[in-house]
Design an enzyme around this catalytic site. Structure first.
Site, mmCIF file in Angstrom:
data_model
loop_
_atom_site.group_PDB
_atom_site.id
_atom_site.type_symbol
_atom_site.label_atom_id
_atom_site.label_comp_id
_atom_site.label_asym_id
_atom_site.label_seq_id
_atom_site.Cartn_x
_atom_site.Cartn_y
_atom_site.Cartn_z
ATOM 1 N N ASN A 12 0.851 -1.194 0.000
ATOM 2 C CA ASN A 12 0.000 0.000 0.000
ATOM 3 C C ASN A 12 0.886 1.242 0.000
ATOM 4 O O ASN A 12 1.519 1.564 1.005
ATOM 5 C CB ASN A 12 -0.906 -0.019 1.235
ATOM 6 N N TRP A 13 0.920 1.932 -1.144
ATOM 7 C CA TRP A 13 1.801 3.089 -1.283
ATOM 8 C C TRP A 13 1.247 4.353 -0.634
ATOM 9 O O TRP A 13 1.966 5.350 -0.533
ATOM 10 C CB TRP A 13 2.058 3.370 -2.764
ATOM 11 N N LYS A 14 -0.016 4.350 -0.262
ATOM 12 C CA LYS A 14 -0.653 5.528 0.335
ATOM 13 C C LYS A 14 -0.477 6.732 -0.615
ATOM 14 O O LYS A 14 -0.568 6.564 -1.819
ATOM 15 C CB LYS A 14 -0.105 5.765 1.732
ATOM 16 N N HIS A 103 -9.187 1.047 5.450
ATOM 17 C CA HIS A 103 -7.896 1.237 6.107
ATOM 18 C C HIS A 103 -8.062 2.217 7.267
ATOM 19 O O HIS A 103 -8.881 3.137 7.208
ATOM 20 C CB HIS A 103 -6.873 1.768 5.093
ATOM 21 N N GLU A 105 -6.470 4.685 8.237
ATOM 22 C CA GLU A 105 -6.323 6.099 7.891
ATOM 23 C C GLU A 105 -7.587 6.641 7.240
ATOM 24 O O GLU A 105 -7.950 7.806 7.438
ATOM 25 C CB GLU A 105 -5.116 6.270 6.972
ATOM 26 N N GLU A 175 -4.955 -5.056 10.932
ATOM 27 C CA GLU A 175 -3.951 -4.012 11.079
ATOM 28 C C GLU A 175 -4.147 -3.284 12.398
ATOM 29 O O GLU A 175 -4.930 -2.337 12.482
ATOM 30 C CB GLU A 175 -4.057 -3.000 9.933
ATOM 31 N N GLY A 181 3.029 2.164 10.816
ATOM 32 C CA GLY A 181 3.965 3.266 10.641
ATOM 33 C C GLY A 181 4.708 3.661 11.895
ATOM 34 O O GLY A 181 5.399 4.683 11.910
ATOM 35 N N SER A 218 3.780 -2.416 10.175
ATOM 36 C CA SER A 218 5.244 -2.475 10.241
ATOM 37 C C SER A 218 5.788 -3.836 9.812
ATOM 38 O O SER A 218 6.689 -4.391 10.438
ATOM 39 C CB SER A 218 5.728 -2.119 11.656
ATOM 40 N N GLY A 239 3.119 -1.396 4.304
ATOM 41 C CA GLY A 239 3.087 0.043 4.086
ATOM 42 C C GLY A 239 4.432 0.568 3.642
ATOM 43 O O GLY A 239 4.838 0.420 2.496
ATOM 44 N N GLY A 240 5.172 1.179 4.569
ATOM 45 C CA GLY A 240 6.427 1.840 4.242
ATOM 46 C C GLY A 240 7.439 0.978 3.517
ATOM 47 O O GLY A 240 8.153 1.445 2.621
#
Length: 260
Positions: A12-14, A103, A105, A175, A181, A218, A239-240
């Site tokens: 997921n590049w957000k 998600h 966010e 999640e 993150g 993470s 994610g990251g």
């Protein structure tokens, strides 16, 4: 992880990557993935921002890479006066076959609720799009012993709106919000306990053996084997670590080792 369920590694590049950056990433990832045993590869899902969906889809087709593309969210309605929204019809028109829904966010910053996530899930299934439905608890909820209750509420909100026949077609991602993150990761046995709990809830609505349950929060190469070696964790929503081809392929490699 059960061998009967094909693993999933989704990145997921957000709100990152221009169109050029996105296609450059895909090309680099494909160069690195080609050295791996194709029979051991998980479903590799890339989740770019809306502006890069078409370009990434075209790039993947040109390369002949076995990557799948997911949108990061969508509207539940097919069309209408909803400025700025993207409908499932539009995604299907692009050939997008996956979508991330609910998600944390989106829930936190854009007021998505259990009800709207359920509506979007129904719409995705209607259009043949595989939903990755995200559920997870806040830190305060975990500290107050509410994890299981929160997960049950979020999962049942979706399950009550779909049929038993749809269960193999949905993916659920656990999640824990406090691990997204932050560098913190839910220990593998506890992550598996919650994923097994999710599968238990699914089983009350039909056969849960084919429903894939992912862990997100993470996820990195150095914890992938521990997580995916668990009985009820079928992959990761990353994610990251999915923003760089090198770190993302590291996770994919570890997933291959678990499957092997």
């Amino acid at each position: 992880m059960a061998n009967a369920r094909r693993p999933v590694i989704a990145g997921n590049w957000k709100m990152f990557k221009t169109t050029h950056e996105a296609t450059t990433f895909v090309e680099s990832l494909w160069q690195k993935v080609q050295s791996l045993n194709s029979a051991e590869l998980p479903d590799i899902v890339i989740c770019p921002p809306f502006t890069a969906l078409a370009s990434v889809q075209t790039c993947i087709a040109k390369l002949g890479a076995p990557f799948l593309v997911a949108a990061q969210t969508m509207e539940s309605r097919d069309n209408g006066a909803y400025t700025g929204e993207i409908s499932p019809l539009m995604l299907a028109d692009l050939g997008i076959q996956w979508v991330v829904l609910g998600h944390s966010e989106r829930r936190q910053y854009f007021n998505e609720t259990d009800e709207t996530v359920a509506q979007k899930t129904v719409a995705a299934l209607k259009h043949g799009i595989t939903p990755i439905v995200c559920v997870g608890e806040q830190l305060m909820e975990r500290e107050n012993g509410l994890t299981d209750a929160v997960i049950e509420q979020q999962v049942r909100a979706v399950l009550t709106q779909i049929s038993a026949a749809d269960l193999p077609s949905i993916v659920i991602a656990y999640e824990p919000v406090w691990a997204i993150g932050t560098g913190k990761v839910c220990e593998a046995p506890e992550a598996n306990r919650v994923c097994a709990l999710i599968r238990h809830f699914v089983s009350e609505y039909g056969d849960a053996k084919q429903t894939r349950v992912l862990y997100g929060g993470s996820v990195k190469a150095d914890n992938t084997q521990a997580l995916m070696g668990q009985s009820d964790i079928d992959g990761g929503l990353v994610g990251g670590a999915s923003l760089e081809a090198e770190s993302f392929v590291g996770i994919i490699k570890q997933a291959c080792l678990v499957k092997a």
